[in-house]
Design an enzyme around this catalytic site. Structure first.
Site, PDB file in Angstrom:
ATOM      1  N   ASP A 344      56.869   4.137  10.828  1.00  0.00           N
ATOM      2  CA  ASP A 344      58.028   4.904  11.259  1.00  0.00           C
ATOM      3  C   ASP A 344      57.835   6.367  10.872  1.00  0.00           C
ATOM      4  O   ASP A 344      57.446   6.670   9.730  1.00  0.00           O
ATOM      5  CB  ASP A 344      59.285   4.332  10.597  1.00  0.00           C
ATOM      6  CG  ASP A 344      60.528   5.115  10.964  1.00  0.00           C
ATOM      7  OD1 ASP A 344      61.067   4.875  12.051  1.00  0.00           O
ATOM      8  OD2 ASP A 344      60.948   5.973  10.158  1.00  0.00           O
ATOM      9  N   ASP A 362      56.222  14.334  19.518  1.00  0.00           N
ATOM     10  CA  ASP A 362      56.132  13.869  20.909  1.00  0.00           C
ATOM     11  C   ASP A 362      56.746  12.477  21.005  1.00  0.00           C
ATOM     12  O   ASP A 362      56.068  11.492  21.304  1.00  0.00           O
ATOM     13  CB  ASP A 362      54.668  13.862  21.343  1.00  0.00           C
ATOM     14  CG  ASP A 362      54.501  13.565  22.823  1.00  0.00           C
ATOM     15  OD1 ASP A 362      55.472  13.762  23.580  1.00  0.00           O
ATOM     16  OD2 ASP A 362      53.397  13.124  23.221  1.00  0.00           O
TER      17      ASP A 362
END
Length: 500
Positions: A344, A362
């Site tokens: 994560d 992104d």
């Protein structure tokens, strides 16, 4: 008694399967419409209300309790087993698929609401002890709900997908009816009919499990206009790759991530604008970008070392091995200068002590509660800590035209954490007008032109024009996106509903 334990087992199965059905419906609705919080809230709210209504009307059942219980269990198996397939098909062929979705939620809820009181009454007759009966029934009911909530995301969804999971839960519901038939055969009024029905339904629903892949291909063929060349459901998301002639497209949870016909525009703007602002950038962090296309552009610079953090190992493995994708990303993810970490992004930033010259964010659009935290003030605070004093960061920020408030909320949230922020945008035909926010710890006196790297789209003139916005692309009053108040999700979903 053995028969009583078997009845309690059915309570466990009933509860686990019913929760799986509602999780399936909530997940499919989120997949189709986005707005995870709203979809799950509606699903849970309607389900709880239907449970109450079902419990209330069960009082009118006075005789043949075993037959009623088996009949309800069989109907739940049919409705629940078909729920995922019918909701997907309703989305393909009906304008208001939500009507079908609500009907399944309410129908399953009413039937499950009827089951538990009936089971309690059956056990009361068996035991003659209401206190002990109620405590046992509710204990197994709650434990079954816990089991369903754990098994669905960890086992069923990633390995079976929505359709096969629904069919399998239908099998389990019918199996619960079979348990009651076996334990109390002589107490049933329609014993032979129920036995035949259970056998036929078990075969039918197992057939559904076996052919779920074929049904999925048909459904996905309607959801995606081009030929599907790869499709998988991972622990985190649905990944689909399509191809039409020379155009390859990647979808995550139904949302387009790139089109090979014009992705170079997006990735050149994402990478070369920030790289031009840092003298001799060496350490680069990509958060997201599991398709390897951002890494491809970064590898045009000598001396760079890239750390790419993407949650889903399935997407980075796919982009590292699939020949269609490796051709597009030029094998960037197997380059020795690229280190892949499957974690994560927020957790990675909390734990890292490294400082980076350039940070590239992104990530997918903030269309659900999980992603919203990655556009929050706390997330950008962690980015600030990981960015070098003379470094820059770039954030993919959705469309300043189609999602104006979302774009400028990201901009304002970055500013709230001490960044100097420079918004820019360009036209990407597959997406329309698309925007980014360039951020730094110190004011940039000038925006430097692109360095001498090979590009297909970017020029100095184009780059200068990207920092100019029209009046209809500038939002008025917007709020920062805080962890405790994730306004960006509302902004984004409002834009989705406006342009759908």
């Amino acid at each position: 008694m053995k028969s009583e334990r078997l009845l309690l087992l059915t309570a466990f199965i009933v509860s686990g399967c019913s929760l799986c059905y509602e999780l399936i419906i909530g997940a499919i609705s989120s997949y189709i419409s986005g707005d995870t919080v709203w979809q799950y809230s509606v699903t849970i709210g309607l389900y709880m209300a239907a449970l109450g209504f079902g419990s209330y009307i069960s009082k009118y059942i006075r005789r043949n309790l075993y037959d009623w219980f088996i009949g309800i269990e069989v109907i739940i198996g049919i409705i629940g087993g078909l729920s995922a397939t019918f909701i997907f098909l309703a989305n393909l062929y009906l304008e208001a698929y939500q009507v079908v979705m609500y009907a399944f939620i309410i129908g399953i809820g009413i039937l499950v609401g009827m089951e538990i009181p009936l089971l309690a009454r059956i056990l009361e007759v068996e035991r003659g002890d209401l206190r002990h009966t109620l405590s046992s029934v509710f204990a197994f009911d709650y434990m079954g709900g816990l089991a369903g909530s754990v098994v669905f995301p960890l086992l069923f969804l990633p390995h079976l997908g929505y359709l096969a999971t629904a069919f399998l839960c239908g099998v389990l519901n019918v199996a619960a009816a079979g348990i009651v038939i076996g334990a109390h055969y002589r107490k049933l009024r329609l014993r032979r009919i129920w036995r035949a029905v259970v056998i036929m339904l078990t075969i039918g629903l197992f057939t559904g499990v076996a052919f779920a892949g074929n049904i999925s291909k048909y459904v996905e063929g309607g959801l995606y206009r081009d030929t599907i060349i790869f499709s998988t459901q991972t622990e985190y998301q649905k990944i689909v790759v399509t191809r039409h002639k020379d155009d390859v497209r990647l979808f995550i949870d139904g949302n387009l991530q790139f089109s090979s016909s014009d992705e170079y525009r997006y990735h050149e703007a994402l990478i070369h604008v920030p790289m031009a602002q840092v003298q001799n950038p060496q350490r680069v962090l990509i958060l997201g970008g599991g398709d390897g296309l951002a890494a491809r552009e970064l590898l045009k610079y000598e001396g760079v070392e890239i750390t790419l953090v993407d949650l889903d190992k399935a997407i980075t493995d796919l982009a590292s091995t699939n020949p269609v994708l490796t051709k597009l990303n030029e094998h960037s993810l197997t380059d020795p200068r690229v280190t892949i970490i499957n974690d994560d992004a927020l957790k990675f930033l909390e734990q890292t002590n490294h400082i980076y010259d350039v940070i590239v964010i992104d990530l997918p659009d903030p269309n659900n509660a999980t992603l919203v935290k990655l556009y929050s003030n706390i997330f950008y605070r962690l980015c600030y800590k990981a960015l070098g004093e003379n470094g820059v960061m770039v954030v993919q920020s959705t469309s300043p035209y189609y999602a104006t408030k979302t774009f400028w909320s990201i901009h304002k949230t970055l500013e709230s954490e001490g960044f100097y922020v420079y918004p820019y945008h360009l036209q990407v035909p597959s997406f329309g007008d698309w925007g980014f926010n360039l951020a730094s710890k110190h004011s940039l006196a000038i925006i430097h032109p692109v360095r001498a790297v090979n590009t297909r789209f970017l020029t100095d003139d184009v780059m200068n024009k990207m920092f100019v916005f029209g009046k209809d692309e500038i939002a008025g009053d917007v709020e920062i996106n805080a962890v405790t108040r994730p306004v960006i999700l509302d902004y984004y979903m409002d834009a989705v509903h406006k342009w759908r």
